[in-house]
Design a protein around this motif. Structure first.
Motif, PDB file in Angstrom:
ATOM      1  N   LEU A  34       0.852  -1.197   0.000  1.00  0.00           N
ATOM      2  CA  LEU A  34       0.000   0.000   0.000  1.00  0.00           C
ATOM      3  C   LEU A  34       0.883   1.240   0.000  1.00  0.00           C
ATOM      4  CD1 LEU A  34      -2.536  -1.026   2.806  1.00  0.00           C
ATOM      5  CD2 LEU A  34      -2.972  -1.017   0.346  1.00  0.00           C
ATOM      6  N   LEU A  35       0.278   2.375  -0.294  1.00  0.00           N
ATOM      7  CA  LEU A  35       1.034   3.626  -0.263  1.00  0.00           C
ATOM      8  C   LEU A  35       0.842   4.328   1.085  1.00  0.00           C
ATOM      9  CD1 LEU A  35       0.272   4.823  -3.905  1.00  0.00           C
ATOM     10  CD2 LEU A  35       2.387   3.783  -3.043  1.00  0.00           C
ATOM     11  N   LEU A  36       0.652   3.550   2.149  1.00  0.00           N
ATOM     12  CA  LEU A  36       0.499   4.136   3.486  1.00  0.00           C
ATOM     13  C   LEU A  36       1.877   4.322   4.096  1.00  0.00           C
ATOM     14  CD1 LEU A  36      -2.339   2.120   5.307  1.00  0.00           C
ATOM     15  CD2 LEU A  36      -2.470   4.393   4.316  1.00  0.00           C
ATOM     16  N   PRO A  37       2.069   5.408   4.844  1.00  0.00           N
ATOM     17  CA  PRO A  37       3.349   5.554   5.545  1.00  0.00           C
ATOM     18  C   PRO A  37       3.469   4.540   6.668  1.00  0.00           C
ATOM     19  CG  PRO A  37       1.840   7.339   6.134  1.00  0.00           C
ATOM     20  CD  PRO A  37       1.140   6.513   5.099  1.00  0.00           C
ATOM     21  N   HIS A  38       4.683   4.224   7.050  1.00  0.00           N
ATOM     22  CA  HIS A  38       4.896   3.303   8.171  1.00  0.00           C
ATOM     23  C   HIS A  38       6.006   3.861   9.055  1.00  0.00           C
ATOM     24  CE1 HIS A  38       4.854  -0.487  10.353  1.00  0.00           C
ATOM     25  NE2 HIS A  38       6.173  -0.368  10.398  1.00  0.00           N
ATOM     26  N   PRO A  39       5.834   4.005  10.365  1.00  0.00           N
ATOM     27  CA  PRO A  39       4.628   3.715  11.134  1.00  0.00           C
ATOM     28  C   PRO A  39       3.540   4.767  10.916  1.00  0.00           C
ATOM     29  CG  PRO A  39       6.301   4.654  12.571  1.00  0.00           C
ATOM     30  CD  PRO A  39       6.932   4.527  11.220  1.00  0.00           C
ATOM     31  N   TYR A  40       2.341   4.468  11.399  1.00  0.00           N
ATOM     32  CA  TYR A  40       1.190   5.355  11.237  1.00  0.00           C
ATOM     33  C   TYR A  40       0.668   5.666  12.651  1.00  0.00           C
ATOM     34  CZ  TYR A  40      -2.345   7.246   8.024  1.00  0.00           C
ATOM     35  OH  TYR A  40      -3.129   8.067   7.258  1.00  0.00           O
ATOM     36  N   PRO A  41       1.102   6.811  13.234  1.00  0.00           N
ATOM     37  CA  PRO A  41       0.753   7.102  14.636  1.00  0.00           C
ATOM     38  C   PRO A  41      -0.756   7.197  14.865  1.00  0.00           C
ATOM     39  CG  PRO A  41       2.307   8.728  13.746  1.00  0.00           C
ATOM     40  CD  PRO A  41       1.875   7.873  12.592  1.00  0.00           C
ATOM     41  N   ALA A  42      -1.174   6.892  16.102  1.00  0.00           N
ATOM     42  CA  ALA A  42      -2.609   6.839  16.437  1.00  0.00           C
ATOM     43  C   ALA A  42      -3.330   8.135  16.061  1.00  0.00           C
ATOM     44  CB  ALA A  42      -2.771   6.550  17.923  1.00  0.00           C
ATOM     45  N   GLU A  43      -2.693   9.288  16.324  1.00  0.00           N
ATOM     46  CA  GLU A  43      -3.387  10.564  16.040  1.00  0.00           C
ATOM     47  C   GLU A  43      -3.607  10.738  14.534  1.00  0.00           C
ATOM     48  OE1 GLU A  43      -0.560  10.227  17.678  1.00  0.00           O
ATOM     49  OE2 GLU A  43       0.999  11.507  16.803  1.00  0.00           O
ATOM     50  N   LYS A  44      -2.684  10.181  13.733  1.00  0.00           N
ATOM     51  CA  LYS A  44      -2.862  10.289  12.274  1.00  0.00           C
ATOM     52  C   LYS A  44      -3.973   9.359  11.793  1.00  0.00           C
ATOM     53  CE  LYS A  44       1.371  12.191  10.542  1.00  0.00           C
ATOM     54  NZ  LYS A  44       2.542  12.039   9.691  1.00  0.00           N
ATOM     55  N   VAL A  45      -4.113   8.213  12.458  1.00  0.00           N
ATOM     56  CA  VAL A  45      -5.199   7.298  12.087  1.00  0.00           C
ATOM     57  C   VAL A  45      -6.533   8.011  12.329  1.00  0.00           C
ATOM     58  CG1 VAL A  45      -6.347   5.113  12.625  1.00  0.00           C
ATOM     59  CG2 VAL A  45      -3.845   5.215  12.544  1.00  0.00           C
TER      60      VAL A  45
END
Ligand code: COA
Length: 181
Positions: A34-45
């Motif tokens: 996927l084109l999701l960043p990693h890690p994905y912090p809770a506030e960004k979710v």
């Protein structure tokens, strides 16, 4: 709005879904293709869910939580993105948590979302793409009855690696021809 299949409920994302989706969005096996960043912090979710909801309210995107009827757990997301009301088109995107892979959940969810897109929203074309190396997604796309339209060589770059992307499309008249499993 709420859609139902045999095993799933599909409904717009809600902020409380962040708890179930956070671990999925932070699993490198899920995000690899996927084109999701990693890690994905809770506030960004949470911020992402709020942005999906805002886009849903103005009919720009339909990001639907994939909820298992038996447990009530949100196991992933199945979306119609990049909705164009001028061209009556959209792009299908999906992902679910690893414990739920290989049980037909995304095929079941996406079939319903396509039906909703074509028959309720009045779309005339839906496209979908996957990295050439993503054999599971490619198989889902095949089962849904999409038509292969071409490969964009090296379309995306992730962590220094360029990925070929396979592109597929479905027109409203194709939906009646979508093959079974
Ligand atoms: C791709 C993904 C959404 C598939 O979801 P799923 O619910 O497991 O999909 P389904 O069970 O409906 O179908 C998967 C199909 O791929 C097949 N498959 C799975 N892994 C495979 C592999 N490595 N090689 C070949 N086929 C594979 C399964 O056998 C199944 O086909 P079948 O029904 O003919 O047996 C899920 O693996 C996922 O979320 N992956 C990470 C995110 C992602 O890649 N999203 C898509 C981006 S384009």
């Amino acid at each position: 709005m709420q859609l139902k299949t045999d095993r799933l409920i599909l409904r717009p994302l809600e902020e409380k879904d962040a708890a179930d989706l956070f671990p999925v969005m932070n699993d490198p096996d899920v995000t690899a293709n996927l084109l999701l960043p990693h890690p994905y912090p809770a506030e960004k979710v949470s911020a992402w869910i709020r942005s999906c909801h805002a886009a849903y309210e103005v009919c720009e995107r339909y990001d639907l939580a994939v909820v298992r009827k038996d447990t009530g757990q949100v196991i992933g997301v199945c979306s119609l993105c990049k909705v164009s009301w001028e061209h009556l088109s959209a792009e299908l995107v999906y992902w679910i948590g690893k414990p739920h892979w290989g049980q037909g959940f995304i095929t079941e969810a996406a079939r319903k979302v396509l039906e909703y897109g074509f028959l309720e929203l009045g779309l005339e074309r839906v496209c979908v793409g996957c990295f050439a190396c993503n054999t599971a997604s490619r198989r889902v796309i095949e089962k849904l009855g999409f038509i292969y339209e071409g490969t964009a060589r090296g379309e995306y770059k992730k962590l220094g690696v360029r990925y070929d992307t396979l592109h597929f499309g479905m027109l409203r008249e194709d939906i009646t021809n979508a093959s079974g499993d």
